[in-house]
Structure formats: C-alpha cells, structure tokens
Design an enzyme around this catalytic site. Structure first.
Site, mmCIF file in Angstrom:
data_model
loop_
_atom_site.group_PDB
_atom_site.id
_atom_site.type_symbol
_atom_site.label_atom_id
_atom_site.label_comp_id
_atom_site.label_asym_id
_atom_site.label_seq_id
_atom_site.Cartn_x
_atom_site.Cartn_y
_atom_site.Cartn_z
ATOM 1 C CG ASP A 29 -1.563 -1.202 1.622
ATOM 2 O OD1 ASP A 29 -1.507 -2.156 0.842
ATOM 3 O OD2 ASP A 29 -2.154 -1.248 2.702
ATOM 4 C CB SER A 89 -1.613 0.834 5.700
ATOM 5 O OG SER A 89 -0.987 0.151 4.655
ATOM 6 N NE ARG A 154 -5.580 -4.651 8.121
ATOM 7 C CZ ARG A 154 -6.106 -5.797 8.543
ATOM 8 N NH1 ARG A 154 -6.089 -6.124 9.823
ATOM 9 N NH2 ARG A 154 -6.674 -6.633 7.686
HETATM 10 C C1 FRU Z 1 -3.912 -3.734 2.739
HETATM 11 C C2 FRU Z 1 -3.281 -4.160 4.069
HETATM 12 C C3 FRU Z 1 -3.619 -3.177 5.177
HETATM 13 C C4 FRU Z 1 -2.487 -3.385 6.136
HETATM 14 C C5 FRU Z 1 -1.336 -3.595 5.195
HETATM 15 C C6 FRU Z 1 -0.252 -4.511 5.715
HETATM 16 O O1 FRU Z 1 -3.219 -4.231 1.642
HETATM 17 O O2 FRU Z 1 -3.694 -5.473 4.415
HETATM 18 O O3 FRU Z 1 -4.892 -3.364 5.749
HETATM 19 O O4 FRU Z 1 -2.281 -2.298 6.982
HETATM 20 O O5 FRU Z 1 -1.869 -4.132 4.003
HETATM 21 O O6 FRU Z 1 0.823 -4.535 4.841
#
Ligand code: FRU
Length: 483
Positions: A29, A89, A154
């Site tokens: 991300d 993220s 999150r």
């Molecule tokens: C989305 C995700 C987020 C998380 C991150 C971990 O692709 O699963 O929800 O924070 O990637 O890398």
C-alpha cells in the site's frame, strides 16, 4: 541526467520507468501521502529483501515534484513491542509545522486465529520536524476500540476539520457465527494524541467481512468514504478481484462520526479500478489543492503471479499519481494521470486507424480522442507474442463496455476483465514495460494490469483498429536511490 530505477538495472526488462517500485523486495500500500516543507512524501508498505512479502517497514520516496522522487530509505521499522509484526498502513498530516504519521502497529500470536484473538492493532504516531527522521509512540490499543470489533482494526487516515483532528480506521465487526461485517470507526481528537471513538459506520447487511484502508474526503464539497472491502461476491461487471477497492458517495448531509448506518451500499459503492492489479489506494490534497490518489498496483491474490519480477528480487509497484475530478451529474470520481507525467513524453507521432506502431522503449502514452460509435481495439504484442488487447464495444446488456484480454503467456493467470462504460468517448493507455494503466471516459473507468513479454523482446508493437491515436514514448523519471 540522474539514473532511474530502470537504468540502474539494465538487465531487468520488467524494471519500471515512471512508476514507483521497491528498490528490492516487496511493496504494497501507499502510505503517508503528503506535501510537506516544499516536497512530496510518498511512503509505502515495504518488505526489504523479501520479494514474496515479509515483515512490514515503511519505505520512503520524496522530492520536489511528482516526477523527481528519490528513494530515501526506511524511516519506520518494526522495532518496538507495539509494532514488532509490522508497521502497517497509515496516513500523514501536517500540523504545527511538523509531519505526523499515524500507522497501525501490528502484533500477532501465530498460535491463535488472529481474528478473534491473538492480534493487536495498535494506533501509533511518528512525529518529524524535517520529514525524514521520526520519533514513534503508541496512542491506542485494542482496549480503546468498541467491543463489537474483532481484533482487526487498522489503517488510520487522519485529517483536520476546523481545529479538530479526525480519524477513520477500518475494522471487521464480530458477527459470529458466519456474518462478520466490514465497518469504519470514526475518532476525534483536539491535540492529535488523545482520541475519542465517536461512532461506528457500517451497513445493515454485511457488505464484505472487513474494510481495509479507509479514506474520508470531500471533493467540490461532496463527501466520499473510500475503503477496500474484503469478501464482496463477484458479479459480471464488477467486483471481479478477490478484494475490492472503491468509494461510497455519501449522503450530502453526512456528518463524520454521527451517521451509524450506510444505506444502499451496493448502489453507492463504485470501484476505483476494474483491472487485475489494484488495491488499497490512498488520497491526499497537495499544495495546489489537487486531490491525488496513488494505488497499490498489485494484489495478494494467488491465482495469478509476477514470477518474472520475483526472480529478479522484487514485486509490485504503485500506480502513477491520479488526480481526482468529480463528474457533477453522476457523482463519479474520474481519475486522470497527474499532468506533470506529460513532461516524460517524447517522440510524438500520429497513428491512423488500421496502422501498427513501434514502441522501441517498451513504454508509451497512447491517447484516443473522440471515439466513433463503432468498436475500437488497441492491441500490443512483443514480436510474435500477444501481450494484451483493450477494446471498447457494445455491452450485451446495452450500452458500451471496456474489455481487457491478456495473452496467455503474458497474463500469467490474468485472463479477461470487463466494465460498463458511461459514454465510450475516449481512451488512454499508459504503458511501462510490464505495467499498463488504461483510462476510459476521462478516467471514469480505469483498469490496471501487469503483463509480461518474453525477456528477449527488444520493443513492443501496437495495433489500432477503429480509431487513430496520438502516441508518445515515455522517459524514465529520476527515481534514484540515495547513497
Ligand atoms: C492492505 C493491508 C492493510 C495493512 C497492510 C499490511 O493491503 O492489508 O490493511 O495495513 O496491508 O501490509
């Protein structure tokens, strides 16, 4: 000219010319997007040295404009008890002359299910005076979230309204047995450190079981909530990926933190991108007041792969920056490549209907304006190997549709995607060695896909049927690695 990622690795035919990619290892991300102290900062989920993914750091690109970005390292690493299994993220906000990054500190216990027990989603803050060096702290733990949440909370996205800080986070509400539900938690804070959970926004029936990476913004005064729902059932013209990324046009009187239920989610929700490789985007507003989106040009789905880049030690990329425009009559958010990418264009030619054209650098910007009512096709090949075909034609249900079909070898499991078009007026393809972004109807419909040519291919050949186009080669932009 400074070297680009592409020129530093001349033997890797998949290195990208004008998309941000990891120096090595895995990228997912976009995070912490902002304009601070005269520079753009583009952070990203990063597993250095692990092309198939691993623990998550934040990688960091920065620079004075969007075509002069420099890789500057990993400012956030999983080095504290509250983020030891991943600096997940999050987002950025500039406040009081400082850069604040909010992120999720992930902690998991592999002996548990990591859904209902055994996962911490800590809300953390990293503060910087210069945009490069950060001091971290943990602000909230699972005990601070509503009891209805599973352990999945999150991806804080923070903004300011008046003097008040506001935050959304994605969650999975506990609906055991069998009906967990995606939702958004709304928080507010006066100082950016002490947060109060004001409300949970969800749908009456589950619209996916988990919502990741939420984003709240107004465009031309109209409120939008973006998120990446997991678990939407596939339909003929939408939701064709394993997980989706899109936005809800909110009721005009929506007040963040006060509306508990979102009605008609399946009508309100619109995907950002209908291609194979797109997920978890984030938006921000830059100094010129543009709302800019970067997406992850990748997914974690295992039905198709990127073996050619994994073999070279890296995987995935970000999309180009896309400027958002709201269509007044439909409320659709159109995405257009940021205008500064046009500075990379060179060797312009006009190609007529029925002609072939060479793309010797394996990059291109192909623009088809004022499309006729009859079908239009753009296809790409490398020597005798078909890469992909993009066509606009009638939709069996009426109206027009955009269709993307990958060649068997080139797709590595990616096959065909279709999406309905509002008008079928124009088409633009951005090609970058092994990544294509396809924009139809001024970006009302977009498709992103990876594609892989035989490694020996010197260049690509394009073919046009049904319309002519303006074609440019695209230069590599100066993404360099710091010493
Ligand atoms: C989305 C995700 C987020 C998380 C991150 C971990 O692709 O699963 O929800 O924070 O990637 O890398």
């Amino acid at each position: 000219m400074e070297p680009s990622v592409r020129t530093l690795f001349p033997d890797d035919p998949c290195r990208l010319a004008f998309h941000l990619m990891p120096p090595d290892g895995w990228m997912n991300d976009p995070n912490g997007l902002c304009y601070f102290n005269g520079e753009y900062h583009i952070f990203f989920q990063y597993s250095p040295g692990c092309p198939e993914g691993g623990n998550k750091w934040w990688g960091h690109y920065a620079g004075p404009d969007l075509t002069h970005l420099r890789y500057v390292g990993t400012p956030l690493s999983p080095d504290r008890p509250y983020d030891r299994d991943g600096v997940f993220s999050g987002s950025a906000i500039v406040s009081g002359g400082r850069l604040l990054l909010y992120f999720t500190g992930n902690v998991t216990d592999p002996a548990t299910d990591r859904i209902y027990t055994g996962r911490e989603g800590n809300t953390c803050l990293a503060v910087s005076d210069d945009g490069y060096h950060f001091t971290k702290e943990c602000l909230m733990t699972n005990a601070d979230y509503p009891a209805a949440c599973t352990c999945h909370v999150r991806d804080p996205k923070v903004w300011k309204e008046g003097g008040t800080f506001r935050m959304v986070q994605g969650t999975r509400l506990d609906g055991r047995p069998g009906s967990d539900r995606g939702a958004i938690l709304f928080f507010r804070s006066e100082d950016g450190r002490k947060w109060v959970n004001e409300a949970t926004l969800t749908t009456e029936k589950p619209f996916g079981y988990m919502w990741e990476c939420p984003d709240f913004f107004r465009l031309d005064g109209h409120p939008y909530l973006a998120c990446s729902p997991q678990g939407l059932p596939e339909e003929a013209y939408r939701w064709q990926n394993e997980s989706q990324a899109g936005y809800f046009a909110l009721p005009e009187d929506f007040v963040p933190g006060h509306t508990p239920l979102l009605d008609r989610p399946e009508e309100r929700f619109r995907e950002w991108d209908f291609g194979f490789d797109f997920y978890a985007p984030q938006t921000f507003e830059d100094a010129a007041g543009r709302r800019i989106l970067f997406g992850w040009a990748g997914v974690s789905y295992r039905g198709y792969d990127n073996a050619p880049t994994i073999r070279r030690g890296w995987q995935h990329a970000l999309t180009v920056p896309r400027v958002l425009h709201r269509q007044p009559d439909t409320g659709i958010l159109c995405q257009q490549p940021a205008a500064e990418l046009e500075s990379l264009r060179h060797n312009r030619r006009t190609v007529s209907d029925g002609q072939a054209f060479a793309l010797p650098e394996r990059t291109g910007d192909i623009v088809l304006e004022a499309l006729p009512d009859s079908p239009v096709t753009v296809s790409l090949a490398a020597e005798d190997c078909p890469l992909f075909t993009v066509s606009i034609g009638p939709c069996p249900e009426g109206g027009k549709m955009l269709e993307l079909t990958l060649g068997k070898e080139a797709g590595r499991g990616r096959t065909r995607r279709v999406a309905k078009l509002p008008a079928a007026q124009n088409l633009r393809l951005l090609l970058d060695t092994s990544l294509a972004e396809i924009y139809a109807d001024d970006g009302a419909v977009v498709m992103t896909t990876r594609f892989y040519a035989p490694e020996t291919a010197e260049g690509y050949t394009g073919y046009l049927h049904g319309a002519g186009a303006e074609v440019w080669d695209m230069a590599a932009h100066t993404v360099v690695f710091a010493e």
